[in-house]
Design a protein around this motif. Sequence first.
Motif, PDB file in Angstrom:
ATOM      1  N   VAL A 134       0.873  -1.152   0.049  1.00 46.84           N
ATOM      2  CA  VAL A 134      -0.129  -0.122  -0.080  1.00 46.84           C
ATOM      3  C   VAL A 134       0.949   1.476   0.037  1.00 46.84           C
ATOM      4  CG1 VAL A 134      -1.843   1.101   1.133  1.00 46.84           C
ATOM      5  CG2 VAL A 134      -1.695  -1.250   1.361  1.00 46.84           C
ATOM      6  N   PRO A 135       0.932   1.884  -1.205  1.00 48.04           N
ATOM      7  CA  PRO A 135       2.002   3.036  -1.071  1.00 48.04           C
ATOM      8  C   PRO A 135       1.308   4.289  -0.484  1.00 48.04           C
ATOM      9  CG  PRO A 135       1.263   2.552  -3.381  1.00 48.04           C
ATOM     10  CD  PRO A 135       0.548   1.434  -2.688  1.00 48.04           C
ATOM     11  N   ALA A 237      -3.430   1.777 -23.488  1.00 46.97           N
ATOM     12  CA  ALA A 237      -4.217   1.470 -24.401  1.00 46.97           C
ATOM     13  C   ALA A 237      -5.431   2.357 -24.813  1.00 46.97           C
ATOM     14  CB  ALA A 237      -4.629   0.075 -24.628  1.00 46.97           C
ATOM     15  N   ALA A 238      -5.815   2.930 -23.656  1.00 40.13           N
ATOM     16  CA  ALA A 238      -6.881   3.857 -23.619  1.00 40.13           C
ATOM     17  C   ALA A 238      -6.498   5.295 -23.663  1.00 40.13           C
ATOM     18  CB  ALA A 238      -7.640   3.910 -21.942  1.00 40.13           C
ATOM     19  N   GLY A 239      -5.093   5.484 -23.994  1.00 47.72           N
ATOM     20  CA  GLY A 239      -4.442   7.049 -24.457  1.00 47.72           C
ATOM     21  C   GLY A 239      -4.332   7.703 -23.118  1.00 47.72           C
ATOM     22  N   LEU A 240      -4.311   7.464 -22.112  1.00 47.85           N
ATOM     23  CA  LEU A 240      -4.249   8.269 -20.867  1.00 47.85           C
ATOM     24  C   LEU A 240      -2.827   8.683 -20.510  1.00 47.85           C
ATOM     25  CD1 LEU A 240      -6.542   6.117 -18.502  1.00 47.85           C
ATOM     26  CD2 LEU A 240      -7.307   7.897 -19.979  1.00 47.85           C
ATOM     27  N   ALA A 241      -2.801   9.576 -19.815  1.00 52.25           N
ATOM     28  CA  ALA A 241      -1.549  10.234 -19.348  1.00 52.25           C
ATOM     29  C   ALA A 241      -0.991   9.487 -18.065  1.00 52.25           C
ATOM     30  CB  ALA A 241      -1.551  11.771 -19.055  1.00 52.25           C
ATOM     31  N   GLY A 242      -1.739   8.943 -17.240  1.00 56.86           N
ATOM     32  CA  GLY A 242      -1.378   8.573 -16.115  1.00 56.86           C
ATOM     33  C   GLY A 242      -2.424   7.658 -15.375  1.00 56.86           C
ATOM     34  N   ILE A 243      -1.895   7.144 -14.015  1.00 56.09           N
ATOM     35  CA  ILE A 243      -2.894   6.590 -13.283  1.00 56.09           C
ATOM     36  C   ILE A 243      -2.693   7.271 -11.737  1.00 56.09           C
ATOM     37  CG2 ILE A 243      -3.404   4.376 -11.960  1.00 56.09           C
ATOM     38  CD1 ILE A 243      -2.140   3.085 -14.219  1.00 56.09           C
ATOM     39  N   VAL A 244      -3.826   7.564 -11.176  1.00 54.76           N
ATOM     40  CA  VAL A 244      -3.794   8.461  -9.834  1.00 54.76           C
ATOM     41  C   VAL A 244      -4.584   7.230  -8.961  1.00 54.76           C
ATOM     42  CG1 VAL A 244      -4.610  10.265  -8.642  1.00 54.76           C
ATOM     43  CG2 VAL A 244      -4.063  10.488 -10.896  1.00 54.76           C
ATOM     44  N   PHE A 245      -4.122   7.288  -7.750  1.00 53.35           N
ATOM     45  CA  PHE A 245      -4.895   6.463  -6.698  1.00 53.35           C
ATOM     46  C   PHE A 245      -4.840   6.847  -5.447  1.00 53.35           C
ATOM     47  CE2 PHE A 245      -0.102   5.036  -7.316  1.00 53.35           C
ATOM     48  CZ  PHE A 245      -0.015   5.175  -5.893  1.00 53.35           C
ATOM     49  N   GLU A 246      -5.664   6.714  -4.452  1.00 54.90           N
ATOM     50  CA  GLU A 246      -5.725   7.247  -3.444  1.00 54.90           C
ATOM     51  C   GLU A 246      -4.613   6.890  -2.432  1.00 54.90           C
ATOM     52  OE1 GLU A 246      -8.579   6.685   0.599  1.00 54.90           O
ATOM     53  OE2 GLU A 246      -9.279   7.841  -0.958  1.00 54.90           O
ATOM     54  N   ALA A 247      -3.663   7.733  -1.921  1.00 55.67           N
ATOM     55  CA  ALA A 247      -2.550   7.250  -1.193  1.00 55.67           C
ATOM     56  C   ALA A 247      -3.118   6.561   0.138  1.00 55.67           C
ATOM     57  CB  ALA A 247      -1.597   8.570  -0.696  1.00 55.67           C
ATOM     58  N   GLY A 248      -2.497   5.394   0.631  1.00 47.46           N
ATOM     59  CA  GLY A 248      -2.636   4.563   1.456  1.00 47.46           C
ATOM     60  C   GLY A 248      -4.193   3.854   1.400  1.00 47.46           C
ATOM     61  N   GLY A 249      -4.682   3.757   0.273  1.00 49.77           N
ATOM     62  CA  GLY A 249      -5.914   3.028   0.122  1.00 49.77           C
ATOM     63  C   GLY A 249      -6.170   2.081  -0.955  1.00 49.77           C
ATOM     64  N   VAL A 250      -4.942   2.090  -1.653  1.00 53.32           N
ATOM     65  CA  VAL A 250      -4.995   1.156  -2.983  1.00 53.32           C
ATOM     66  C   VAL A 250      -3.651   0.250  -3.000  1.00 53.32           C
ATOM     67  CG1 VAL A 250      -4.603   1.110  -5.416  1.00 53.32           C
ATOM     68  CG2 VAL A 250      -6.100   2.822  -4.365  1.00 53.32           C
ATOM     69  N   LEU A 251      -3.904  -1.095  -3.104  1.00 48.86           N
ATOM     70  CA  LEU A 251      -2.779  -1.934  -3.253  1.00 48.86           C
ATOM     71  C   LEU A 251      -2.199  -1.904  -4.503  1.00 48.86           C
ATOM     72  CD1 LEU A 251      -4.845  -5.149  -1.888  1.00 48.86           C
ATOM     73  CD2 LEU A 251      -3.160  -3.873  -0.549  1.00 48.86           C
ATOM     74  N   GLY A 271       0.312   8.855  -6.175  1.00 52.26           N
ATOM     75  CA  GLY A 271      -0.619   8.551  -5.057  1.00 52.26           C
ATOM     76  C   GLY A 271      -1.064  10.039  -4.480  1.00 52.26           C
ATOM     77  N   ARG A 272      -2.211   9.981  -4.593  1.00 47.88           N
ATOM     78  CA  ARG A 272      -2.704  11.487  -4.231  1.00 47.88           C
ATOM     79  C   ARG A 272      -3.517  11.356  -3.087  1.00 47.88           C
ATOM     80  NH1 ARG A 272      -8.323  13.547  -4.828  1.00 47.88           N
ATOM     81  NH2 ARG A 272      -8.163  15.725  -5.600  1.00 47.88           N
TER      82      ARG A 272
END
Length: 274
Positions: A134-135, A237-251, A271-272
């Motif tokens: 969990v980052p 593949a979806a052409g996105l710039a990045g992935i954002v996840f809730e810090a401390g809440g995602v594996l 990690g936002r």
Amino acid sequence: MRGESLAATGALIAGTGALPALLAAAAPGWRICEMEGFPSTVPGAEPLRFRVERLVPFLDALLDGGVKQVCFAGAMQRPRLEPEFFDARTAALVPRLIGALQAGDDATLRAVIELFEEWGFEVVGADTLAPDLVPGEGLLCGALTKGDEADATRAAAIVAALGAVDVGQGAVVAEGLCLATEALPGTDAMLDFAAAHRARLIRTPKSGVFFKAPKPGQDRRIDLPAIGPQTVAKAAAAGLAGIVFEAGGVLLLDRAATIAAAEDAGLFLWGRAP
């Protein structure tokens, strides 16, 4: 199953995906259990299999084996219940089981936790067995623009609204527009949908974010959201710039491989703060 010796103080209720194997490695003495029809990917395991229709005998077997803690890991679909397989004691739970299965995912999982706790088990989260999965807050790779931050803010608001009605844990937003939201089909289906439709909706060739977070008020001991190398491939593949996840809440499954995949694809991982 009653009376079977498990010789373990912990039981891992394993589903599909990469997480069960990671947790089994972190807790090598724990017994691997599988629901019939949903084999796990834990290498070398000799799992104790169970059916929902015979849930009480399964719980009894865990108790008789000295199991004190239980952890749920991996994906499972809602099983089709077969009336002829019910034992008498589990049959008494039918109204409760049916009500849970007809509710949203979070409500279903809360009901599952309650049942295990009633039998005296301590239900622990995946982050208890493997806290390094969990980052926390911060940029793991790549660079953010103001537009990315704005898309992340918009996506976080959407996911919070979805989660409040127990629907999903993710959304795709590009240039302020919501391209897709996560529902019962899951993250991969959402990202595939975004890939199929973004060309006619978004002009910028590489923009937007996939945001992932737990539902508001979710019991984080079960169904904690996860991302891994396959998530990166789908986001690219979806052409996105990045992935954002809730810090401390995602594996973050296979941290090194996930970061390497994002770097190769030119995506950021952020990690936002909640």
